[in-house]
Design an enzyme around this catalytic site. Structure first.
Site, short mmCIF file in Angstrom:
data_model
loop_
_atom_site.label_atom_id
_atom_site.label_comp_id
_atom_site.label_asym_id
_atom_site.label_seq_id
_atom_site.Cartn_x
_atom_site.Cartn_y
_atom_site.Cartn_z
N GLN A 196 2.23 -6.36 -3.50
CA GLN A 196 2.56 -6.47 -2.08
C GLN A 196 3.91 -5.76 -1.87
OE1 GLN A 196 1.17 -9.48 -3.75
NE2 GLN A 196 -0.63 -8.37 -3.10
N THR A 241 2.79 -12.66 2.88
CA THR A 241 1.94 -13.25 1.86
C THR A 241 2.63 -14.51 1.34
OG1 THR A 241 0.61 -12.79 -0.11
CG2 THR A 241 2.85 -11.86 -0.08
N ASN A 275 -5.15 -10.12 -4.00
CA ASN A 275 -4.91 -9.51 -2.68
C ASN A 275 -4.43 -8.07 -2.83
OD1 ASN A 275 -2.62 -10.65 -3.86
ND2 ASN A 275 -1.72 -11.35 -1.96
N GLY A 289 -4.49 -4.22 -4.46
CA GLY A 289 -5.61 -3.34 -4.80
C GLY A 289 -5.10 -1.97 -5.13
N HIS A 290 -5.52 -1.43 -6.27
CA HIS A 290 -5.19 -0.04 -6.53
C HIS A 290 -6.36 0.62 -7.24
CE1 HIS A 290 -3.15 -2.57 -9.65
NE2 HIS A 290 -4.08 -1.96 -10.34
N LYS A 298 2.21 2.25 -5.17
CA LYS A 298 2.99 1.90 -6.36
C LYS A 298 2.22 2.22 -7.64
CE LYS A 298 3.27 -2.37 -4.57
NZ LYS A 298 2.99 -2.21 -3.15
N GLY A 299 0.89 2.13 -7.55
CA GLY A 299 0.05 2.30 -8.74
C GLY A 299 0.28 3.63 -9.44
N THR A 324 3.19 14.31 -3.49
CA THR A 324 2.65 15.41 -2.68
C THR A 324 1.13 15.52 -2.84
OG1 THR A 324 3.17 16.93 -4.47
CG2 THR A 324 4.79 16.76 -2.70
N ASP A 332 0.81 -1.21 0.00
CA ASP A 332 0.00 0.00 0.00
C ASP A 332 0.85 1.27 0.00
OD1 ASP A 332 -2.26 -1.72 0.28
OD2 ASP A 332 -1.80 -1.83 2.42
N ARG A 379 -6.01 0.50 8.35
CA ARG A 379 -4.61 0.08 8.40
C ARG A 379 -3.97 0.51 9.71
NH1 ARG A 379 -3.91 2.32 2.36
NH2 ARG A 379 -4.75 0.51 1.28
P1 IMP Z 1 -2.69 -12.74 1.83
O1 IMP Z 1 -1.73 -12.24 0.80
O2 IMP Z 1 -4.12 -12.40 1.53
O3 IMP Z 1 -2.50 -14.17 2.16
O4 IMP Z 1 -2.38 -11.94 3.21
C1 IMP Z 1 -1.18 -12.13 3.94
C2 IMP Z 1 -0.72 -10.81 4.56
O5 IMP Z 1 -0.31 -9.92 3.52
C3 IMP Z 1 -1.81 -10.06 5.33
O6 IMP Z 1 -1.20 -9.37 6.40
C4 IMP Z 1 -2.33 -9.06 4.31
O7 IMP Z 1 -2.91 -7.93 4.91
C5 IMP Z 1 -1.04 -8.71 3.57
N1 IMP Z 1 -1.26 -8.25 2.20
C6 IMP Z 1 -1.48 -8.99 1.10
N2 IMP Z 1 -1.62 -8.21 0.01
C7 IMP Z 1 -1.45 -6.95 0.43
C8 IMP Z 1 -1.44 -5.68 -0.24
O8 IMP Z 1 -1.61 -5.56 -1.46
N3 IMP Z 1 -1.25 -4.59 0.56
C9 IMP Z 1 -1.03 -4.70 1.90
N4 IMP Z 1 -1.02 -5.84 2.56
C10 IMP Z 1 -1.23 -6.97 1.84
#
Ligand code: IMP
Length: 399
Positions: A216, A231, A32, A34-35, A10-11, A389, A7, A297
């Site tokens: 990630q 992850t 997993n 998201g942007h 990067k997007g 910024t 988070d 978060r």
């Molecule tokens: P999983 O990837 O869903 O198995 O989650 C494993 C861990 O990675 C958890 O703490 C999630 O919150 C974190 N996680 C997975 N993908 C992201 C992401 O894109 N941004 C932030 N945290 C992530």
């Protein structure tokens, strides 16, 4: 590459830079991530397609290291289609990428529940990522090549896979629904699936420019992150190269993306996590709610050892420090500089307490903000070249 726990934003930089590239690729991970992408004036959260997909000259590649939930991908393509953008002719998906089934998500949820009862939930996104990668490593997964099978063979492959999942994990599996999803994906995506392992390298050897969007982030890496609170993929530059079947010599640069502070979603260590009043300020000002799960978060301060670690591990050549403006109102900025007995040691920086929103020249930043950024540069030995910024494309210092 993300240098913290994801988070980092990067997007935005990928979207800006993609204009100058021929291919934008994702190497690892799945839905997993998201942007937020703005399509036709409306905001959408995308999970599988890389940022930058909207540049209509660019080819979009989903690499072998990814795990793909097909109906999520079809939904993202439909959203674009509704806005008049037909991505299919530009989309290429590795036949070796693995398929995430709904039953993987059910297993993910069930395992999280069990771990929570025992007091050790990972806090996953429940998108089936861990179970899908477990199938990959266990050699029981189905890959995107399944979409190339004749219909009856495809049905039979999915049926046996579902049977095995139900037996092994005791979850309810809706076989017919899974089959229908694969058939829909076959119809829509068969022509996008490439069996060429060296697809990306072929582009590079043909003189094309490729940008890889990390997913990630470094501290969530399965091998080198804060295990087990990580992850299930390889989130470093090495993982990106592996996921795209690229040798390291092709790299020309590696931009590390880090927030001017730090956030984490889910469980696990976070040495510089702020006490609630400060965390609340950062969360509200920075909009720090998960874009995939909506979870608030955890928020805290910059931890320089993490950035040093990420810089070395990924051979980062430039920093993109994002969301500097979120710190605008802080009077004092604690920065973690070392770890002693499991606790962060801090140095305190004076805040600037003036708006940096939209500043585009380093010289125009307040002196204390410059000092703060130069400390990152000094401690990591990597130039701070890009500074966010504000959320807009133009709200960026390029140094
Ligand atoms: P999983 O990837 O869903 O198995 O989650 C494993 C861990 O990675 C958890 O703490 C999630 O919150 C974190 N996680 C997975 N993908 C992201 C992401 O894109 N941004 C932030 N945290 C992530």
């Amino acid at each position: 590459m993300g240098a913290q726990w994801g988070d980092e934003g990067k997007g935005k930089i990928v979207d800006i830079l993609t204009e100058h590239y021929d291919v934008v690729a994702r190497a690892c991970g799945g839905a997993n991530a998201g942007h937020t992408i703005v399509v036709g004036g409306k905001k959408h959260v995308f999970h599988l397609l890389p940022s930058g997909s909207l540049h209509d000259h660019v080819q979009v590649f989903l690499g072998a290291g990814m795990v793909i939930h097909l109906s999520t991908l079809l939904r993202e393509l439909q959203t674009l289609h509704d806005a008049g953008i037909d991505l299919l002719p530009r989309l290429v998906i590795s036949s070796a990428a693995h398929i995430v089934f709904d039953f993987h998500q059910a297993i993910d949820a069930k395992e999280e529940e069990q771990k929570a009862k025992a007091g050790g939930a990972i806090g996953t996104t429940k998108r089936g990522i861990g179970p899908a990668y477990r199938d990959k490593a266990g050699r029981t997964g189905l890959r995107m090549e399944t979409l190339l099978l004749p219909v009856e063979e495809l049905k039979s492959a999915v049926r046996s896979r579902c049977q095995l999942a139900a037996q092994t994990f005791g979850v309810t599996v809706d076989k017919e629904k899974e089959i229908q999803q694969l058939l829909a994906a076959k119809t829509a995506l068969e022509s996008c699936v490439s069996v060429n392992t060296l697809w990306t390298l072929d582009r590079i050897d043909a003189g094309k420019r490729v940008i890889i969007e990390g997913a990630q982030a470094t501290l969530l890496d399965l091998d080198h992150g804060t295990y087990p609170y990580v992850t299930s993929s390889f989130t470093t530059i090495a993982g990106a190269l592996q996921g795209l079947a690229l040798p390291p010599q092709v790299l020309s640069s590696c931009i590390g993306v880090a927030k001017a502070y730090c956030t984490r979603v889910g469980g696990g260590t976070f040495l510089t996590e702020a006490e609630e009043a400060a965390a609340h300020r950062l969360r509200e000002r920075g909009g720090e709610y998960g874009s995939t799960t909506g979870r608030p978060r955890r928020c805290g301060w910059l931890h320089l050892p993490d950035l040093q670690f990420a810089a070395r591990l990924n051979r980062i050549t430039h920093w993109n420090i994002t969301k500097l403006d979120v710190l605008d109102e802080e009077a004092v900025l604690p920065v973690g500089t070392a770890e002693t007995n499991g606790k962060a040691e801090y140095e305190e920086h004076a805040g600037w307490q003036t708006s940096t929103v939209g500043v585009t020249r380093f010289e125009d930043l307040p002196a204390n903000a410059q000092t703060y950024l130069l400390a990152i540069e000094k401690k990591t030995g990597v130039p701070v070249s890009l500074i966010g910024t504000g959320p807009g494309r133009e709200q960026m210092v390029v140094r």
